[in-house]
Motif scaffolding. Structure first.
Motif: not given
Length: 577
Positions: A430-434, A436, A457, A464, A468, A471-472, A502
């Protein structure tokens, strides 16, 4: 009569409309819901329940505006629900607001209700019917005609207040006047169409349309003049739109019938269906039954224009405003000899094929239900039981894929199969780098179980920066070589942004062996090049040596030949002398 339609582009196979429809008059084809016209009772529940606003009400508004623009004489039959649905200081302000929209005359449908009440009173006095079901609600009439035709003899042979009032208005104003019913109901369109041959009702509008029209014309009801209400006054008959209002009106006539019938009211489609089943069993007799498809009565109609209307508050306000007094005698001056209040009902039941037990079991087996124990009967598809869903599939009213538990199980099994058997490492973050999701191949390469990974994470496993960046910029990265020396492998990395979640999907292809083979191949190439270079060098040396020897021999030969030539020339000169 088609009054409701669907916008396929917005229908998202949620099946909420199927679950809402008490008579299952909605079919799903190619994952799109469609109305089954010969099965629909036009209660309108699906119209308000659709979360995607995919249902469309087919309106008469433009036709009515055309009549007004052309100068045609128009008369509104205004349903008594307006008492609780419009904000006014005096009821006459609503009449003035409608006049400002361009209507010629405004009358109350409750006038027709007074005539209907009188007919119900006569039926109760005659005592000839085993049971009497009121026929003011066209959705209830359709329910019985379509699904319970055996109960048609219980339907009071009396038109609704709308039709009675329309016939009255046509006689009063002449056959050329345009009669427009305004109320909270969808099924009134079907009733108007049913009686189209007599041209009693020319158009049906609902309160939602009228409210929006008033807004468009910048007409505020509370700022309108309080016009006097039409006379004679229908009084108690204005209670028809609330549950029990018809019974109250019948009991309040100047010559109330003797209590030879038990009287009770039933509202809501599902409750009406339960009552019909009970009547079929023969358990009830000598009953006068007020039936309404809308819970709470017409004040909760699907087209009130107020989805959050508090029906209990509306009922209290309506009962406070309406006098429980019989209608004025003058209102009943129309006699049956002048126009009829009679209504004939007929069997409209669609003939659907019924599958055999073997056919039902075959359909159920296709969705993994091989025995009764497998039948969840969860109702997620819209049908109360798996068997009823199977019957609907057989009748082409439903699709196999509507079984949500089965499709969910199938999707999970396929997803798990891919994650477990794919040779590629699959990771979703996810967007927190957790993390999934973590495939079996990823477990093997990163020496981490899926359970452990889902609590980790991504930055605990690798750099990462690429994730990132995806995502950006919401863009992909494809086939980037990445080395993982701490895990002793090299991979080809591809990253894809998943907009809806996301999240970023990472696919890593282990190319360690390919890299080793490439290195070995490169080493062999270097050795070959080196060997070739040595051969070339040796050949060059030999060539140079040969060239040197050839050069010395050539020089000696040249000297010898020169000397020979010179000697021969010297001998030739001596002979000539």
């Amino acid at each position: 009569m088609k009054a409701i339609d669907f916008k396929p582009a917005k229908c998202s196979h949620c099946y909420r409309c199927v679950r809402t429809c008490g008579v299952k008059a909605i079919t799903v084809k190619d994952q799109q819901a469609q109305i089954i016209e010969d099965s629909c009772i036009l209660c309108g529940y699906c119209l308000n329940e659709c979360p995607q606003d995919a249902k469309v009400y087919l309106s008469d508004l433009e036709k009515v505006k055309g009549w007004i623009a052309s100068g045609a004489e128009t008369v509104v039959s205004l349903a008594p629900s307006y008492y609780s649905l419009f904000h006014f200081n005096q009821p006459g302000q609503v009449f003035d607001a409608l006049k400002r929209l361009g209507f010629t005359h405004i009358r109350e449908t409750a006038e027709g209700a007074a005539l209907v009440t009188n007919e119900y009173r006569k039926l109760l006095e005659q005592k000839t019917m085993a049971n009497i079901i009121t026929t003011c609600c066209p959705s209830v009439n359709l329910l019985i005609e379509t699904y319970y035709p055996a109960l048609i003899p219980y339907l009071a042979p009396v038109v609704s207040p709308m039709t009675a009032h329309a016939r009255m208005l046509k006689q009063e104003y002449g056959p050329n006047v345009k009669v427009i019913f305004v109320g909270p109901c969808i099924s009134k369109k079907a009733e108007a169409y049913e009686n189209a041959m007599e041209h009693a009702i020319d158009a049906v509008l609902n309160f939602s349309e009228i409210k929006q029209w008033l807004v468009d014309e910048k007409i505020q009801v509370k700022k309108c003049a309080p016009l006097p209400l039409p006379v004679p006054d229908p009084k108690v008959n204005r209670l028809y739109p609330i549950a029990g209002g018809i019974i109250t009106s019948v009991k309040t006539t100047k010559t109330p019938p003797q209590e030879t019938y038990r009287k009770f009211a039933v509202d809501g489609v599902n409750n009406c269906i339960d009552l019909c089943e009970n009547l079929l069993s023969g358990d009830l007799s000598r009953c006068f039954i007020e039936m309404s498809a809308c819970e709470g009565g017409c004040i909760q109609g699907p087209m009130t224009g107020n989805a959050k209307l508090a029906r209990f508050q509306s009922r209290v306000e309506l009962e406070e405003d309406i006098e429980v007094i019989p209608a004025e005698d003058k209102l009943l001056y129309f006699t049956p000899s002048e126009f009829s209040t009679a209504q004939i009902f007929r069997n409209k039941s669609p003939r659907k094929p019924i599958p055999s037990e073997a056919q039902i079991r075959k359909i159920l087996a296709k969705i993994g239900k091989y025995s009764e124990e497998d039948e969840l009967n969860c109702g997620a598809c819209g049908y109360p039981t798996c068997r009823e869903k199977a019957i609907a599939v057989f009748q082409d009213k439903a699709e196999l894929t509507m079984c949500i538990p089965y499709m969910n199980e199938k999707a999970q099994s396929l997803a798990n199969l891919v994650l477990e058997t794919s040779p590629y490492m699959t990771i979703i973050v996810d967007n927190e780098m957790k993390i999934q999701e973590f495939s079996a191949s990823a477990e093997k390469h990163f020496h981490l179980t899926r359970k452990e990974a889902l609590e980790t994470y991504l930055f605990e496993l690798m750099d990462t920066d690429d994730f990132e960046w995806v995502f950006k910029h919401k863009q992909q990265i494809q086939n980037k070589k990445v080395k993982f020396p701490e895990y002793d492998f090299t991979a080809m990395l591809s990253l894809v942004y998943i907009k809806k979640q996301d999240a970023v999907l990472a696919i890593l292809i282990d190319i360690t062996k390919e890299e080793e083979m490439a290195l070995l191949d490169y080493t062999k190439k270097l050795e070959t090049v080196e060997l070739a270079q040595k051969v070339i060098d040796k050949q060059m040396t030999v060539a140079q040596q040969i060239a040197g020897l050839l050069g010395e021999t050539t020089a000696e030969t040249k000297v010898t030949l020169t000397n020979i030539c010179k000697t021969l020339l010297d001998e030739e000169e001596d002979e000539n002398e």
